[in-house]
Design an enzyme around this catalytic site. Sequence first.
Site, mmCIF file in Angstrom:
data_model
loop_
_atom_site.group_PDB
_atom_site.id
_atom_site.type_symbol
_atom_site.label_atom_id
_atom_site.label_comp_id
_atom_site.label_asym_id
_atom_site.label_seq_id
_atom_site.Cartn_x
_atom_site.Cartn_y
_atom_site.Cartn_z
ATOM 1 N N LEU A 123 0.800 -1.226 0.000
ATOM 2 C CA LEU A 123 0.000 0.000 0.000
ATOM 3 C C LEU A 123 0.833 1.277 0.000
ATOM 4 O O LEU A 123 0.301 2.363 0.209
ATOM 5 C CB LEU A 123 -0.967 -0.017 1.191
ATOM 6 C CG LEU A 123 -1.928 -1.214 1.188
ATOM 7 C CD1 LEU A 123 -2.774 -1.212 2.445
ATOM 8 C CD2 LEU A 123 -2.791 -1.229 -0.055
ATOM 9 N N CYS A 124 2.135 1.159 -0.267
ATOM 10 C CA CYS A 124 2.996 2.340 -0.342
ATOM 11 C C CYS A 124 2.817 3.044 -1.681
ATOM 12 O O CYS A 124 2.643 2.406 -2.713
ATOM 13 C CB CYS A 124 4.462 1.951 -0.184
ATOM 14 S SG CYS A 124 4.918 1.581 1.499
ATOM 15 N N ASP A 178 23.905 -11.899 2.947
ATOM 16 C CA ASP A 178 24.084 -12.735 1.756
ATOM 17 C C ASP A 178 25.542 -12.802 1.308
ATOM 18 O O ASP A 178 26.017 -13.857 0.905
ATOM 19 C CB ASP A 178 23.222 -12.202 0.615
ATOM 20 C CG ASP A 178 23.372 -13.042 -0.639
ATOM 21 O OD1 ASP A 178 23.118 -14.260 -0.568
ATOM 22 O OD2 ASP A 178 23.768 -12.482 -1.684
ATOM 23 N N GLU A 182 10.443 3.837 2.926
ATOM 24 C CA GLU A 182 11.600 3.770 2.030
ATOM 25 C C GLU A 182 12.891 3.661 2.830
ATOM 26 O O GLU A 182 13.784 2.881 2.475
ATOM 27 C CB GLU A 182 11.618 4.996 1.104
ATOM 28 C CG GLU A 182 10.566 4.968 0.022
ATOM 29 C CD GLU A 182 9.130 5.206 0.480
ATOM 30 O OE1 GLU A 182 8.209 4.971 -0.320
ATOM 31 O OE2 GLU A 182 8.902 5.619 1.645
#
EC number: 4.6.1.17
Length: 175
Positions: free
Chosen positions: A91-92, A144, A130
């Site tokens: 919903l951004c 990672d 963000e």
Amino acid sequence: MARNSKGKTKAEPSGSGTALTHIDAKGDARMVDVSAKPATERTAVAEGRVLMSKATLALIETGQAKKGDVLATARIAGIMAAKRTSELIPLCHPLALTKVTIDITPDRKLPGCIVRASVKVTGPTGVEMEALTAVSVACLTIYDMVKAVDRGIRIEGIHLVEKIGGKSGHYRAGA
């Protein structure tokens, strides 16, 4: 939260008198209409930590990680994530970001890295998501890049540090 006649969750005012903005009166998810809000300068800062062994941190600091420059890769990943937040968080609003910075500080006391994102926009809605997304993805990228040598890495403490601008004004964690 209350339930409506269809069993859906309805937004109720919180202690501040504000209902959840992404839930309509029927309890359905919605994207908030920001078209009537003025475009103002808004900034958000978020932070998180990646905890690891001293040996893994040494690999990062000396540039000896087999996958390459861990910190540079994580910075780029964080910036890219900030720019694509609306594709990741349902919903951004898509925003034309004007600035994204990712600072990653190795910290031997942790041991690990402190990841900090600062995001800026001139628009009708804020950039907290963000900044949080940028930190999350930068932390995941560090994981990672070195997981082959350290499976015990932990990502912790991702939070909003500060928000400036908009109707709700200035927020600073712990203030």
